[in-house]
Scaffold this motif. Structure first.
Motif, PDB file in Angstrom:
ATOM      1  N   SER A  52       9.193  12.930  -9.095  1.00 52.73           N
ATOM      2  CA  SER A  52       9.779  11.614  -9.368  1.00 52.73           C
ATOM      3  C   SER A  52       8.958  10.451  -8.806  1.00 52.73           C
ATOM      4  N   SER A  53       8.017  10.707  -7.905  1.00 55.00           N
ATOM      5  CA  SER A  53       7.156   9.646  -7.356  1.00 55.00           C
ATOM      6  C   SER A  53       6.033  10.297  -6.552  1.00 55.00           C
ATOM      7  N   CYS A  54       5.051   9.501  -6.199  1.00 54.77           N
ATOM      8  CA  CYS A  54       3.987  10.018  -5.316  1.00 54.77           C
ATOM      9  C   CYS A  54       4.573  10.296  -3.928  1.00 54.77           C
ATOM     10  N   ALA A  57       5.862  13.624  -4.002  1.00 56.63           N
ATOM     11  CA  ALA A  57       4.755  14.596  -3.992  1.00 56.63           C
ATOM     12  C   ALA A  57       4.223  14.773  -2.561  1.00 56.63           C
ATOM     13  N   LEU A  58       4.109  13.658  -1.840  1.00 56.23           N
ATOM     14  CA  LEU A  58       3.621  13.718  -0.458  1.00 56.23           C
ATOM     15  C   LEU A  58       4.625  14.442   0.432  1.00 56.23           C
ATOM     16  N   HIS A  59       5.918  14.117   0.239  1.00 56.02           N
ATOM     17  CA  HIS A  59       6.963  14.766   1.051  1.00 56.02           C
ATOM     18  C   HIS A  59       6.963  16.280   0.812  1.00 56.02           C
ATOM     19  N   THR A  79      -2.724   1.884   4.725  1.00 54.70           N
ATOM     20  CA  THR A  79      -2.271   2.594   3.517  1.00 54.70           C
ATOM     21  C   THR A  79      -0.869   2.108   3.186  1.00 54.70           C
ATOM     22  N   HIS A  80      -0.336   2.608   2.071  1.00 55.91           N
ATOM     23  CA  HIS A  80       1.066   2.347   1.740  1.00 55.91           C
ATOM     24  C   HIS A  80       1.934   3.133   2.730  1.00 55.91           C
ATOM     25  N   THR A  81       3.072   2.568   3.028  1.00 52.17           N
ATOM     26  CA  THR A  81       3.947   3.200   4.014  1.00 52.17           C
ATOM     27  C   THR A  81       4.406   4.607   3.601  1.00 52.17           C
ATOM     28  N   VAL A 124      -5.433  12.119   3.855  1.00 50.80           N
ATOM     29  CA  VAL A 124      -6.449  11.099   3.569  1.00 50.80           C
ATOM     30  C   VAL A 124      -6.003  10.328   2.329  1.00 50.80           C
ATOM     31  N   VAL A 125      -6.416   9.076   2.244  1.00 49.65           N
ATOM     32  CA  VAL A 125      -6.075   8.225   1.089  1.00 49.65           C
ATOM     33  C   VAL A 125      -7.380   7.747   0.462  1.00 49.65           C
ATOM     34  N   HIS A 126      -7.537   7.933  -0.817  1.00 50.64           N
ATOM     35  CA  HIS A 126      -8.728   7.425  -1.513  1.00 50.64           C
ATOM     36  C   HIS A 126      -8.407   5.987  -1.918  1.00 50.64           C
ATOM     37  N   GLU A 150      -4.346  15.238   0.204  1.00 54.94           N
ATOM     38  CA  GLU A 150      -4.983  14.030  -0.332  1.00 54.94           C
ATOM     39  C   GLU A 150      -3.941  13.143  -0.999  1.00 54.94           C
ATOM     40  N   ASP A 151      -3.875  11.902  -0.558  1.00 58.49           N
ATOM     41  CA  ASP A 151      -3.042  10.903  -1.229  1.00 58.49           C
ATOM     42  C   ASP A 151      -3.935  10.248  -2.285  1.00 58.49           C
ATOM     43  N   CYS A 152      -3.714  10.654  -3.534  1.00 58.73           N
ATOM     44  CA  CYS A 152      -4.559  10.192  -4.656  1.00 58.73           C
ATOM     45  C   CYS A 152      -3.810   9.158  -5.482  1.00 58.73           C
ATOM     46  N   PHE A 174      -0.395  12.171  -6.771  1.00 59.54           N
ATOM     47  CA  PHE A 174      -0.698  11.043  -7.657  1.00 59.54           C
ATOM     48  C   PHE A 174       0.547  10.192  -7.892  1.00 59.54           C
ATOM     49  N   SER A 175       0.307   8.902  -8.193  1.00 63.94           N
ATOM     50  CA  SER A 175       1.418   7.980  -8.470  1.00 63.94           C
ATOM     51  C   SER A 175       1.296   7.427  -9.889  1.00 63.94           C
ATOM     52  N   PHE A 176       2.433   7.322 -10.546  1.00 60.50           N
ATOM     53  CA  PHE A 176       2.453   6.714 -11.881  1.00 60.50           C
ATOM     54  C   PHE A 176       3.366   5.489 -11.903  1.00 60.50           C
ATOM     55  N   TYR A 177       3.355   4.770 -10.793  1.00 63.79           N
ATOM     56  CA  TYR A 177       4.057   3.490 -10.658  1.00 63.79           C
ATOM     57  C   TYR A 177       3.463   2.506 -11.690  1.00 63.79           C
ATOM     58  N   PRO A 178       4.235   1.477 -12.134  1.00 70.36           N
ATOM     59  CA  PRO A 178       3.753   0.636 -13.237  1.00 70.36           C
ATOM     60  C   PRO A 178       2.358   0.021 -13.111  1.00 70.36           C
ATOM     61  N   THR A 179       1.901  -0.287 -11.891  1.00 66.44           N
ATOM     62  CA  THR A 179       0.572  -0.911 -11.783  1.00 66.44           C
ATOM     63  C   THR A 179      -0.567   0.123 -11.824  1.00 66.44           C
ATOM     64  N   LYS A 180      -0.218   1.404 -11.783  1.00 64.43           N
ATOM     65  CA  LYS A 180      -1.255   2.440 -11.674  1.00 64.43           C
ATOM     66  C   LYS A 180      -1.976   2.655 -13.017  1.00 64.43           C
ATOM     67  N   GLN A 181      -3.047   3.456 -12.983  1.00 68.23           N
ATOM     68  CA  GLN A 181      -3.899   3.632 -14.170  1.00 68.23           C
ATOM     69  C   GLN A 181      -3.118   4.161 -15.363  1.00 68.23           C
ATOM     70  N   GLY A 185       6.798   4.640 -15.349  1.00 65.47           N
ATOM     71  CA  GLY A 185       7.831   3.812 -14.703  1.00 65.47           C
ATOM     72  C   GLY A 185       7.740   4.099 -13.215  1.00 65.47           C
ATOM     73  N   GLU A 186       8.652   4.901 -12.704  1.00 59.23           N
ATOM     74  CA  GLU A 186       8.435   5.588 -11.429  1.00 59.23           C
ATOM     75  C   GLU A 186       7.899   6.967 -11.806  1.00 59.23           C
ATOM     76  N   GLY A 187       7.253   7.633 -10.897  1.00 54.01           N
ATOM     77  CA  GLY A 187       6.798   8.986 -11.216  1.00 54.01           C
ATOM     78  C   GLY A 187       5.577   9.368 -10.419  1.00 54.01           C
TER      79      GLY A 187
HETATM   80  C1  LIG Z   1      -1.687   4.950  -1.181  1.00 55.89           C
HETATM   81  C2  LIG Z   1      -0.302   5.129  -1.737  1.00 55.89           C
HETATM   82  N1  LIG Z   1       0.379   6.248  -1.444  1.00 55.89           N
HETATM   83  C3  LIG Z   1       1.617   6.461  -1.900  1.00 55.89           C
HETATM   84  C4  LIG Z   1       2.250   5.528  -2.697  1.00 55.89           C
HETATM   85  C5  LIG Z   1       3.640   5.789  -3.166  1.00 55.89           C
HETATM   86  O1  LIG Z   1       3.667   5.945  -4.560  1.00 55.89           O
HETATM   87  P1  LIG Z   1       5.050   5.962  -5.364  1.00 55.89           P
HETATM   88  O2  LIG Z   1       5.432   4.549  -5.556  1.00 55.89           O
HETATM   89  O3  LIG Z   1       4.691   6.635  -6.669  1.00 55.89           O
HETATM   90  O4  LIG Z   1       6.009   6.737  -4.567  1.00 55.89           O
HETATM   91  C6  LIG Z   1       1.596   4.354  -3.033  1.00 55.89           C
HETATM   92  C7  LIG Z   1       2.262   3.349  -3.864  1.00 55.89           C
HETATM   93  O5  LIG Z   1       1.681   2.562  -4.542  1.00 55.89           O
HETATM   94  C8  LIG Z   1       0.285   4.131  -2.541  1.00 55.89           C
HETATM   95  O6  LIG Z   1      -0.380   3.014  -2.814  1.00 55.89           O
END
Ligand SMILES: Cc1ncc(COP(=O)(O)O)c(C=O)c1O
Length: 371
Positions: A52-54, A57-59, A79-81, A124-126, A150-152, A174-181, A185-187
């Motif tokens: 449902s979101s990145c 996936a991380l959790h 990085t993002h929280t 790690v975050v790219h 890896e946080d991609c 991976f994240s498929f949030y609206p601003t992503k490549q 929607g969320e995902g």
């Molecule tokens: C580096 C990074 N990790 C994780 C996330 C979380 O992604 P999501 O919004 O898909 O949960 C984001 C959100 O943009 C991000 O920038």
């Protein structure tokens, strides 16, 4: 107005979404499998799982890694929280590491200094799609049995040594949030090359149920062996992701053209810094660094150019973490500098050359007027 982001969803994608909505089969259906197969083909990872979101996936990756109370997991301060939250959800402690000066990626030298007996993992975050320098980190993790995730979220299409990111540790998220490549929607999704991790995550993402819908002899006939979650993606979201991913190579090609155009247009501007061009970067955004950010931001707003900031505060400054771990700024100088000087400029296939040129002209002009 030049928008910071525009998605790449086509009218024909919407016809597919419409059909799914009318079919009545809205979740864990055909498109979930198609998207997962396409992701695994694209990244060349053995397995892919939609979620449902990145953050999910991380959790799930942290749970599958076995992180728990008493463990420490290193994450970059910049990085993002979500990167740190995923660790904390498991009861483990997120330990922040300062980043490299310009890339914003985790610094190997500072990472080594934060290792303790309790260190069980690193995420790690790219950052912005720039692949991390992973060689030394991978070697260190292997020697010390530290689990690498890896946080991609920014890095669909990024590579290290010709290999897609996400393939170097136990999983790539991976994240498929609206601003992503690409967006659903969320995902989100994760990829892994470990059958054990894949099987565990498939179960954990759906309540801990041991049989998916195709494996049940009778409806509702299953057992629950773990405290799982509901982190599934709907089938209409999966269809959006699948269809965009199928044509992602032209999206990525255009991102590279835009990045090269920014770099060319800024070639004489000595007032801003940016990362050099890299064929291995996915160019989620194009970041510039300036000591006059507040004034430049004001100027961009006046000229109707949208931008973003990734991220205006590093995690050591966020109240939750700052208070919990009594953090200061001194230990995270590069992350603090990054977050106070960066501006993210738009990169997306629908962005026209003349719009890129206009953004650059305005930024270059800002510095001429400042002198
Ligand atoms: C580096 C990074 N990790 C994780 C996330 C979380 O992604 P999501 O919004 O898909 O949960 C984001 C959100 O943009 C991000 O920038």
């Amino acid at each position: 107005m030049i928008k910071f982001s525009k998605n790449n969803i086509n009218p024909s994608d919407l016809n597919v979404v419409n059909k799914i909505l009318h079919s009545g089969w809205l979740t864990h259906g055909k498109y979930t499998n198609l998207f997962e197969n396409e992701l695994s083909k694209f990244t060349k990872a053995k397995y892919a799982v939609t979620v449902s979101s990145c953050t999910a996936a991380l959790h799930l990756s942290c749970l599958a890694a076995g992180f728990k109370k008493g463990d420490e997991v290193l994450v970059p301060a910049q990085t993002h929280t979500a990167t740190a939250h995923a660790v904390e959800y498991t009861g483990a402690k997120a330990v922040f590491v300062d980043t490299e000066n310009l890339s914003g990626n985790i610094s190997y030298d500072k990472f080594v200094k934060k290792i303790t007996k309790r260190t069980k993992g690193v995420i790690v975050v790219h950052m912005a799609g720039y692949p991390c320098d992973l060689k030394k980190i991978i070697k260190f993790c292997k020697q010390r049995k530290i689990k690498l995730i890896e946080d991609c979220a920014h890095a669909l299409g990024s590579r290290v040594d010709k290999k897609h990111v996400g393939n170097f540790g136990i999983s790539g998220c991976f994240s498929f949030y609206p601003t992503k490549q690409i967006t659903t929607g969320e995902g989100g999704a994760l990829v892994t090359n470990s059958k054990k991790i894949y099987q565990k995550i498939k179960i954990l993402k759906a309540f801990g149920i041991d049989k998916d819908i195709t494996q049940r002899k009778k409806p509702g006939e299953y057992d629950v062996k773990f405290l799982g979650l509901n982190y599934r993606m709907t089938d209409f979201q999966a269809a959006l992701g699948y269809l965009q991913l199928k044509r992602y190579s032209s999206n990525l090609k255009r991102r590279h053209q835009i990045a090269k155009r920014y770099i060319y247009n800024f070639r004489r501007n000595k007032n801003i810094k940016y990362m050099p061009y890299s064929k291995d970067c996915s160019f989620f955004i194009f970041q510039i660094f300036t000591n006059q950010r507040n004034n430049l931001i004001k100027f961009l707003k006046e000229k109707k150019i949208q931008f973003s900031i990734h991220y205006a505060n590093p995690l050591n400054k966020m109240t939750y973490y700052k208070k919990k771990y009594n953090l200061n700024n001194k230990s995270y100088k590069n992350a603090v500098n990054y977050s106070s000087t960066s501006i993210s400029l738009p990169v997306y296939p629908k962005l026209k050359n003349k719009e890129v040129d206009y953004i650059c002209k305005i930024i270059n002009r800002f510095y001429l007027n400042e002198k």
